[in-house]
Every structure is written in structure tokens, then in C-alpha cells.
Write a protein that holds these residues in place. Structure first.
Motif, PDB file in Angstrom:
ATOM      1  N   VAL A   1       0.829  -1.206   0.000  1.00  0.00           N
ATOM      2  CA  VAL A   1       0.000   0.000   0.000  1.00  0.00           C
ATOM      3  C   VAL A   1       0.864   1.256   0.000  1.00  0.00           C
ATOM      4  N   VAL A   2       0.254   2.349  -0.446  1.00  0.00           N
ATOM      5  CA  VAL A   2       0.945   3.628  -0.610  1.00  0.00           C
ATOM      6  C   VAL A   2       0.108   4.700   0.065  1.00  0.00           C
ATOM      7  N   PRO A   3       0.576   5.269   1.174  1.00  0.00           N
ATOM      8  CA  PRO A   3      -0.230   6.309   1.828  1.00  0.00           C
ATOM      9  C   PRO A   3      -0.391   7.527   0.911  1.00  0.00           C
ATOM     10  N   SER A   4      -1.595   8.073   0.894  1.00  0.00           N
ATOM     11  CA  SER A   4      -1.863   9.253   0.076  1.00  0.00           C
ATOM     12  C   SER A   4      -1.733  10.501   0.938  1.00  0.00           C
TER      13      SER A   4
ATOM     14  N   PHE B   1       6.389   9.050  -3.512  1.00  0.00           N
ATOM     15  CA  PHE B   1       5.410   8.140  -2.919  1.00  0.00           C
ATOM     16  C   PHE B   1       6.187   7.036  -2.229  1.00  0.00           C
ATOM     17  N   VAL B   2       5.778   6.677  -1.023  1.00  0.00           N
ATOM     18  CA  VAL B   2       6.508   5.624  -0.314  1.00  0.00           C
ATOM     19  C   VAL B   2       5.603   4.427  -0.036  1.00  0.00           C
ATOM     20  N   VAL B   3       6.237   3.285   0.201  1.00  0.00           N
ATOM     21  CA  VAL B   3       5.546   2.018   0.398  1.00  0.00           C
ATOM     22  C   VAL B   3       6.123   1.367   1.647  1.00  0.00           C
ATOM     23  N   PRO B   4       5.323   1.274   2.722  1.00  0.00           N
ATOM     24  CA  PRO B   4       5.865   0.642   3.931  1.00  0.00           C
ATOM     25  C   PRO B   4       6.194  -0.829   3.676  1.00  0.00           C
TER      26      PRO B   4
ATOM     27  N   ILE C   1      -7.667   1.676   4.647  1.00  0.00           N
ATOM     28  CA  ILE C   1      -7.341   0.251   4.709  1.00  0.00           C
ATOM     29  C   ILE C   1      -7.649  -0.254   6.110  1.00  0.00           C
TER      30      ILE C   1
ATOM     31  N   SER D   1     -10.567   5.434  -5.310  1.00  0.00           N
ATOM     32  CA  SER D   1      -9.261   5.205  -4.696  1.00  0.00           C
ATOM     33  C   SER D   1      -8.519   6.534  -4.646  1.00  0.00           C
ATOM     34  N   PRO D   2      -7.677   6.800  -3.664  1.00  0.00           N
ATOM     35  CA  PRO D   2      -7.325   5.943  -2.532  1.00  0.00           C
ATOM     36  C   PRO D   2      -8.495   5.778  -1.567  1.00  0.00           C
ATOM     37  N   SER D   3      -8.324   4.820  -0.641  1.00  0.00           N
ATOM     38  CA  SER D   3      -9.392   4.509   0.299  1.00  0.00           C
ATOM     39  C   SER D   3      -8.770   4.060   1.611  1.00  0.00           C
TER      40      SER D   3
ATOM     41  N   PHE E   1      -5.225   5.204   1.395  1.00  0.00           N
ATOM     42  CA  PHE E   1      -4.081   4.517   0.803  1.00  0.00           C
ATOM     43  C   PHE E   1      -4.422   4.052  -0.611  1.00  0.00           C
ATOM     44  N   TYR E   2      -3.436   4.132  -1.466  1.00  0.00           N
ATOM     45  CA  TYR E   2      -3.502   3.400  -2.726  1.00  0.00           C
ATOM     46  C   TYR E   2      -2.960   2.000  -2.458  1.00  0.00           C
TER      47      TYR E   2
END
Lengths: 581, 581
Positions: free
Chosen positions: A175-178, B174-177, B563, B559-561, A185-186
Motif C-alpha cells: 500500500v501507498v499512503p496518500s 510516494f513511499v511504500v511501507p 485500509i 481510490s485511494p481509500s 491509501f492506494y
């Protein structure tokens, strides 16, 4: 221009040409008055000759230095017939060192001395080696030819978004925080499934995309968190049309890229695959199919067989000479926890017509002859038998069969045996969640004639779903999709979605089905795997330029990595447990 | 197969063929005994005729229903010459409704009645319209031809990772945990810049990739958070080689895709572009270049000009007849806050040789004649003058020039004028952070002859950086890169990185430079923009299948939405401010 030619280009016809070349010093030989240097680039190797006037600088060259040389093409005295440029060499009159190289941490040779970790860390050096250069060249060629083929039959490549929506179905999402939509999140796509179906609703008819997909799974060996898929969808088609189209593509690729004629592309239903091979992706390069010898083995006092749901035998051709030690090794193999068999029975069909088995105590020569007849075993062959619960035994026997195939050299990586497996089950039972999951995905259509079983016997409902298998490896899977809102809604019911959940997550697709959705279906092929198979190799890692390790890390760039608190603030997120920072 | 032919395929030669077609009901006309239906698919429209026996079902058909028909091809009585299938029609003997459609929320016509928001929400229906079908077809064709061209000159397409490392330089990531590496994050690439440079270090020599890139920016109109780039890099090249290669590509594309011969591809240095056009991406489809008339305007009592750093005039050909109202509108235009000019001076060069200006009070006919001569204005022309600080006035005049170009029809979208702009500044001053930033990126090489200015006059150091411009739109930018560790390290110093920061973020690249990195350079072209320009349009949105809106949202899939809390837990993150959930 730094160069007039590449290092793979010059031939005897170029003698007397004045040329300028660039490349890397592969090796150099100091012969006193003369220094010879092999200059390497992507295209090949050219031999350089430095005379005494150049000698000092030339002798200073080290491996992997990048140089530019100007000189004259001359005919070699002793020709090298193993390389295309082997008839000529260059007498250098000007040498420029473009960039020096430190001594590389491993040798840049076809067989290198570098370990896995070191080569991953210096991936940019590992990629200089011919095997990896060739792998990525093969990958490029395959992608070019795939696109040519699909373009020629009216497929459009259409790009779908990478920033999409997280859905709980299937594997775990990245997931990608918006930042612009706080607390939302995307998700990165596990596949463009719903988008390609919407493109069918849009009338695009034939879509494909060579596209990156993402799954946040605990990585088994040879899985990558990001992988590439040849994603395809067609409207107004039935399963047979999908088969024909992608058989056509594979036949074209094998011919174009490997010069191989794929003459057969057999089809096998899922039930047969499991029955005969114990696998939904049978390797049909060799036989050794399963024989069920329950009837032939019962009530002779051998409790193990008497109490087994199935007794399965396979025949290893010409292996009656296996020694006790070899047979013990096979037994140990099947008894490993990863395989899980309790034991293995063997029957040697001796050349003299007699039989020797590990269960001679219970079975007469006549009994064993009946087994041999049932299995089609001949004098000189070896019969191996496993028994137990059906599914487990089929699975164990599959592992044993493949292992023997390897041992006996029946799995030649340069032989290609494709196969369609079809009529997969629609649902599979998940012990953990105690409910049925979609075996392929929730958009797969059930076979109309099995719809009536959905309520009474859901595990036996077959789907219009299929896999493309090559040499025992699943290289793609697909299905004819649901295109009717009601059927899709029923499917979500059976998968345990509430109406609200189904609408929230897939409402856009179900709504789309109400505006004239055509019948459609498709397939997605694993491109990394396809490249590896075309390269005659089993692991995908060396067909990916910058792969991640089993911990999902890129050790070269050292990623993932912490981000700044400013970034976290902007994204409105906090680290839950901070001590590890 | 659901069909034997598509709806764009049948011709007079097919008369008497028995065919089966599928598609969408575009419209139907009920003529009592007969019903005519236009059947549509991606390939075209075919007219169906239903006789009385079919009439009831045929009359029930609504727009966008998906049907399958079988019938006989016959010659039409009244032919339609506007469509390729216009000479025939199908007398239907079997009609199957494959899927009914609700009434679409807007008409599926070239000119639709649907508003932007509604069409975005039902994007799958909007995509059925011809203009969008054609746009995506054009995009597919362009991608196919780009690959063909680059493949033909030995470029390899090599895929680089999407899960990379966050770096503070440039735009926001854009970051991805990462779940497997708690408290660490991947970043999505803003471009594959460092990877393509590493591929050059690996010796791949010529790389390209049509690749998605990501920037978490506040979206201006016509920007997308994810966009597609034609990303290219070459080793052993100088700027001139990059120019030649990509001029070649553009020339090939224009010829292949649009049948247009691009005969000229001029080059202009950055300083000239700013001086003559007030823009680093001049639209050279028309002239109207800047004239600096400071000398000619000073000391005549007009304080505004006397106190201005620059006085810039442009000539609008044949516009001396502009009315007072038209001139006031232009003045209002330049005085809008988005442009920011204080006022505008005009001089009409009347047909009779006299002049009429808004500053007649200060300047004599003789004075104005001198202006006209300086500007090359002739009888019948209109001179427009802005003045003030240099950079601001150049910028304002650029806006005015383009506005006039539009008004006067000088910016024909079907005329194509490409241009290279080169010698960009290396650094630009950032008022907010009070330091210099890399104008292109930190890997761009300074011009060697300007290196000496790095300490004394950093703003005037020129870079080996260039843009490709088409019709006043920047469609690509690139540079010759640094390939020397020391130079790269110096560059990071000047950009305000500590040694430790530089090593932590870009150590892998600087290390790679120590192992024989070749000279290299490249370019990245905006593919979305290129498609729009080839389509003769200004906005990219309708050349992307599923674009996001200005809030970064996909309103179709919503989206985004949010989670689930389970997902957040697994990723070890918390929402900082939760009330919005």
C-alpha cells in the motif's frame, strides 16, 4: 562520438581501416616490446596491440579500466576462430583512459568467483558478465517479439494504473499512503485484472500489457515482491479461442527466438493431470505416469497397502539395476518431511523375468507380475510404489516422479513440452479461515453445467479456468470471466462477501457489467519465468536486472530504508513500534 | 468463436457470405416491417436488417446492448459512402442478446452530453467513444513504433525496479511501507535515473524503457501522480549523439504514425531561447521574437520605460487595425495576476506610414519610426511593448506572445516544429531553502569550461543538459551525466549534501563510478504528452486509459481509500490523526 565501431564488428574486410574503439579491459598480456589487450563491450571482444611507444601507458592498464583507442585494423598472424573478430587486431596509435577501475570484488568472467551476496551488492558488475548480458538480451528480444505478435493480431497495449485500490481478496497488497487524501491509501496492483475487464466493457476487444505486478508475500525461493506479467484479455471469446491465440504466440516465440518448431500443444483436464501426474502442472517431457494398483495389492497380508486409500506405482525404465544404496536414497528422499511419505516399496523387474521387491514377504512372483503388467513394466524396469491418502500420495508421487526424471536426465532444459491444463476447480477450501476461496480469482466463471453444485457441493464446481504449463512449470493462468452482474454477485456471496463489502470493493465492476459487458476471457503469463525457461534455466533472478533478495531487500541500493519524520508527518502516519529505528 | 468477422471488415465482395457478428447497438430505427440496427465494435459499424420474423426481439433492443447476430451479407440499396462497410448490410436470421445495457448516463457519441465528472466515474463507458478509442490506439501505435526504432539501433529495453529507495532530492516520493522490514519504506521511482546509469556502468550501452514514474506533487492542471516516460540512456556518447539519435526517432515516428516529414530539427541555446522568446521551451511555429528597445525609448520623459531594466517589443503582423477594445482586452490580459504586467504599450503602424501609439504624448512619429525599424515592423503591423525587470518582463512577454499566437491562429496543432534547447544552467537558486538546487538533477555534468565558476558564480555554470521541445511544449529532457566519482562528490557538496548524506543516499552510484564507468548520457521523454501532441491535443488526460483527477483520485474505483487496521498493524504503522477516518 567516442567510437567508430563496436568491439563485435570488425572483420577481415576492415583491414587498413582507421578505427576508434571504446570498452573495458578484459585482460592484457605484456610480451615485453608488445602489449596485447582484449577490449570488451556488449558486442564482443577485439584484440588491441600496443607497440613500444605506447607501452608504458598500456602496461598500466588494469582489468575493467574503460579506454578509448584509435588505430589501424590489421590481419592477425594467429587467428582466433572462436570469436567473430578473431581474424583481425588493432595496432593502437592513440590510447585514452576514460575511467580507471578499482580491482573488481569478483572476476568478470562467464564463471565468476564471486558469491551470491557479493554479486547482488555489486549487481552492476555482475551484469557485465556474459551470462547476464545474454539473459537480459533474451528478455528484450522476447518482449519485442511478444509485442510484434500481439500487435499483428490486433491487440492494443493499454497501460493501466499502478496506484489503485486495496482489496482483501487474494494475496497481501503493498500500500501507498496518500498525502493529498489523508488516512487513505492506494494499493499497488497484484494484477490489472479488473482494469482489463473494464477495457473489455469499453470495447477494446483485444488488450495486452507487459506490466509489473506486486505481492507482499513472505518470499519463497525464486519469488520476487515485484514481477512482470504478460497480461492479456479478449472479448467475444471462448476458452478454445484463448488457447489458439496463445498457442500461436508461444509457437511464434519459440520459432523466432530459439528457432524451435513447437509441434504439439496438448490439453489435459485438471482431474486427469492430478490422476496421472499428481500435479496440476505436469512435466510431460517424460512418461512415468501413475498406475493405481489398489486392486492388485489388497488382502495379501501387507497392512500398509490394505489400509491405504490409494496405492500408486510408477515405472522407472531400465532401472532394475538400482543398487540397495540407490534405493535407500530414494526412500530417504520420499521420507524427508518436505515430501512426507512413510515409506517406499520397490519392485525390480529383473532381466531374467523374475522380480525382486521390498515386499517379497507378502507378494509372490505371480502377484508382482500382475503389478508389472498393470503398470506396463518390462524386464529391466524398476517399479516404485507409494501408498496412503489419495491427495497426499499423489503429491508425494509427483515429487518422486520429478526427482527421478531429474536423476535419469529426462528433463532436458533444451527440450520444450507445453501443455494446457483446463477445468480447474472454481473454489478451494481454506482450513485457516474455514471457508472457500476462489482458486483463480473471484471473476472466474463457473462452468454453467456445474452451477447447480454451488450450494450443495461447492468443492466440485469446475471453472472455465486454465493454466499454460511448460516443462512442469506453470507459466500462465487465465479464465473465461463472469460478465453478468447477477452471477458475479452470487460468486461474491459464496466467497463470504456481504453485499455491502462486494459493492464497496468491486461495485465499479459490477456496475460496469450492467452497461453491455461482452463475454470475455484472458490469460496472464509470468514473463520472468518465461524468460528463464527460454534461457534453459530454472531460477528467475538472473533474468531480472535488479532483483531483490529473499528478505525483499535490494542490497545494492540498500532498500527499503527509514524515511524522515517530515515525510511521515506529511503522510499523516506514525511508526507503531519505534525502537527498531 | 462468437463471431466470424468484426464490424469494420465486410465489403461488397462479401455479399452472400453467411456471417456472425458481435457488438454494441449504436442505434436502431424501427420502420414497421423492418428494423435497422447499427452494430458497433472497435473496428467499425455494420448495418443490420431485421425482417418481420425477428421484429419483436429486434425492437426490444436498446442502445449499448451487446448482441450476436448471424445472417447473410447483402448489397445495400442506398449506400453509405462515409463508412468502409457502407456498401453492405446484414439480413439477420438469428439474434442473441448477450448482455442487456441500462441506459448509459451519457451518450456514446463522438460529441457526448456527459460532463467531466460523470465521464470520469463511468470511464469504461467514456472509453467506448471514438475519440478515446482513437487516442489509445494512437498510444499503442506510438509505443510499438518507438520500440521498433530503438530495437533497430541496438537499444535493449531493460526493466528497472518499482520498489526503490526514497531520496530527498527532487520532487516528493510516494513511499511504500515494508512489512518484512519494519519501519522501513520503499519509494516508487520518480524516474529510473540511477538504475539506467548503473546499466551503463554494466556495459549495456544503449538502454530504453517505456516506464511508469511517480511524483507526489500537488497536482497542477494536466499533471498526473503517475505518468509514463520513454527513458533512454547511451554510453560513449556526447550531446550531439543523443540529439542525432532522438531526432532520428522523432522523424521516424512522425513519418510512420502521421505520414509527416519532419524536415528541420533546429537547436537553440538556453540563453538565446530566453532572450528571444522569454521561455526555455519556445514555440517556433511562429516568429514574433523579442526586440529589446531600451536604447530607443530612454529619456523622452516616459518614466515607466526610463526606470525599466528592459523594454521589450514584439510585432503582431497585420494587426494595426486592432480596435481600442481589442487592445484593452490585451492590456487586461497581461495585467491579470497570473501574468503580472503593470501595463502594455502599443504602436499601430498605420497603412499610410503614420504611427498611433498609447504613448504619443512622449514619443514623436520619428521616435516611433525608429522603434518600428528596430523591430522590423511594417505598415499594417502592431507593436506591443512591455517593460520592467528583465526576467519578469521576458516571462510576461512570453505569455503575451503565445496568447497572440493563439488568437492569430499561428499555433496550428497539425503543424509540428521540434527544437532542441541546450546549455541549460546547472543550478537554480531556491528562495525557500536559500540554496542552489540542481536544475535537471544532481547527476548532470557541468560544462568543463564552466567548472571554475562553481565556487565563484554557481548560477552561471552551464550544464550539458538539454530539452526536446515540440510546439512550445517540453516533451523531454536529458543530459550528459557525471561518470567520475570526484566530480559527483563535488556536485553533492555544492548541492548542500554532507559527505555522509551523499554516501548514504547515492553511495551505490558513486561506488559504481570507481569500477570503470563509461561516459554516458541520455534523455527521458514524456510519453503521455507525446501522445497528446501526436493526437493534436493539449491535455494528456484523454490519452491515458484510467487517469486520476486533480485530487489524485480515481473516482471510478474510488481510490485511494481507507485500509483495515489489520493491514496497518502488519505494516507497523498508525494513523497520526484519526478523526477523518
Amino acid at each position: 562520438m567516442y567510437r567508430t565501431h563496436t568491439n563485435g564488428e570488425l572483420r577481415i574486410e576492415n583491414v587498413n581501416n582507421e578505427v576508434t574503439l571504446c570498452g573495458w579491459v578484459q585482460k592484457s598480456r605484456d610480451l615485453g616490446a608488445m602489449t596485447f589487450v582484449d577490449l570488451r563491450d556488449r558486442y564482443g571482444i577485439t584484440q588491441l596491440v600496443f607497440g613500444e611507444d605506447q607501452s608504458e601507458l598500456a602496461k598500466s592498464l588494469g582489468r575493467e579500466d574503460v579506454i578509448q583507442v584509435s588505430g589501424n585494423v590489421i590481419e592477425r598472424e594467429s587467428k582466433n576462430t572462436t570469436i567473430p573478430t578473431g581474424e583481425i587486431e588493432i595496432t593502437v596509435n592513440k590510447l585514452t583512459i576514460l575511467n580507471k577501475s578499482k580491482v573488481p570484488p569478483f572476476t568478470i568472467e562467464d564463471e565468476t568467483d564471486g558469491g551470491e551476496e557479493l554479486r547482488m551488492q555489486y549487481r552492476y558488475l555482475d551484469l557485465r558478465r556474459n551470462p547476464l548480458q545474454n539473459n537480459l538480451k533474451l528478455r528484450h528480444q522476447l518482449s519485442i517479439e511478444i509485442r510484434k505478435y500481439l500487435d499483428s493480431i490486433n491487440f492494443f497495449e493499454i497501460e493501466t494504473p499502478y496506484l489503485i485500490k486495496s482489496t482483501p481478496e487474494g494475496a497481501r497488497d503493498f500500500v501507498v499512503p496518500s498525502r493529498m487524501n489523508p488516512n487513505q491509501f492506494y494499493a499497488l496492483p497484484q494484477s490489472p485484472q479488473t482494469f482489463k475487464q473494464l477495457l473489455m466493457v469499453s470495447g477494446f476487444d483485444r488488450y495486452y500489457q507487459i506490466v509489473r505486478c506486486f505481492r507482499d508475500e513472505d518470499l519463497r525461493a525464486d519469488r520476487q515482491p515485484e514481477f512482470t506479467q504478460i497480461d492479456c484479455e479478449m472479448a467475444f471469446v471462448e476458452q478454445e479461442d484463448v488457447f489458439n491465440t496463445f498457442e500461436g504466440m508461444m509457437t511464434y516465440l519459440f520459432k523466432k527466438v530459439k528457432g524451435i518448431d513447437l509441434t504439439e500443444f496438448p490439453r489435459m483436464d485438471y482431474a486427469t493431470a492430478i490422476e496421472k501426474y499428481g500435479s496440476d502442472k505436469p512435466d510431460i517431457r517424460f512418461g512415468m505416469t501413475f498406475n493405481y494398483i489398489n486392486e492388485e495389492t489388497q488382502n495379501k497380508g501387507f497392512n500398509v497397502f490394505d489400509q491405504s486409500e490409494v496405492v500408486i506405482a510408477i515405472v522407472a525404465k531400465d532401472c532394475s539395476t538400482y543398487t540397495r544404496k540407490e534405493l535407500d536414497k530414494l526412500t530417504d528422499f520420499v521420507r524427508r518431511p518436505q515430501v512426507g511419505a512413510k515409506g517406499m516399496v520397490y519392485v525390480k523387474c529383473n532381466e531374467d523375468g523374475t522380480f525382486k521387491s521390498s515386499v517379497d514377504k507378502f507378494y509372490s512372483q505371480e502377484d508382482l507380475k500382475i503389478w508389472a503388467n498393470k503398470c506396463g513394466a518390462e524386464a529391466g524396469d524398476l517399479i516404485l510404489v507409494l501408498s496412503g491418502d489419495k491427495a497426499a500420495t499423489q503429491n508425494q508421487m509427483n515429487v518422486l516422479r520429478l526427482h527421478l526424471g531429474d536423476e535419469l536426465g529426462l528433463r532436458n532444459p533444451n527440450e520444450y513440452a507445453p501443455l494446457w491444463v483446463y477445468d480447474f476447480p472454481l473454489l478451494e477450501w481454506d482450513e485457516e479461515t474455514k471457508r472457500y476461496h476462489a482458486m483463480h480469482h473471484p471473476f472466474t466463471s463457473p462452468k454453467p453445467e456445474d452451477m447447480k453444485l454451488l450450494d450443495t457441493d461447492p468443492g466440485n464446481v469446475r471453472a472455465n479456468a486454465y493454466d499454460m504449463v511448460l516443462n512442469g512449470v506453470e507459466i500462465g493462468g487465465g479464465s473465461i470471466r463472469i460478465h453478468d452482474r447477477e452471477v458475479q454477485s452470487t460468486m461474491f456471496d459464496h466467497l463470504g462477501f456481504t453485499k455491502e463489502e462486494a459493492q464497496a470493493q468491486f461495485g465499479f465492476l459490477m456496475n460496469a457489467f450492467e452497461y453491455g459487458a461482452p463475454p470475455h476471457g484472458g490469460i496472464a503469463l509470468g514473463f520472468d519465468r518465461l524468460c528463464a525457461l527460454f534461457g534453459g534455466q530454472e531460477t528467475i533472478r538472473d533474468f531480472i536486472a535488479f532483483p531483490k533478495n529473499n528478505g525483499g531487500r535490494d542490497v545494492m541500493i540498500d532498500s527499503p530504508s527509514p524515511i524522515s519524520s517530515e515525510q511521515l508527518d506529511e503522510l499523516n502516519i506514525d511508526l507503531k513500534v519505534k525502537e527498531e529505528l
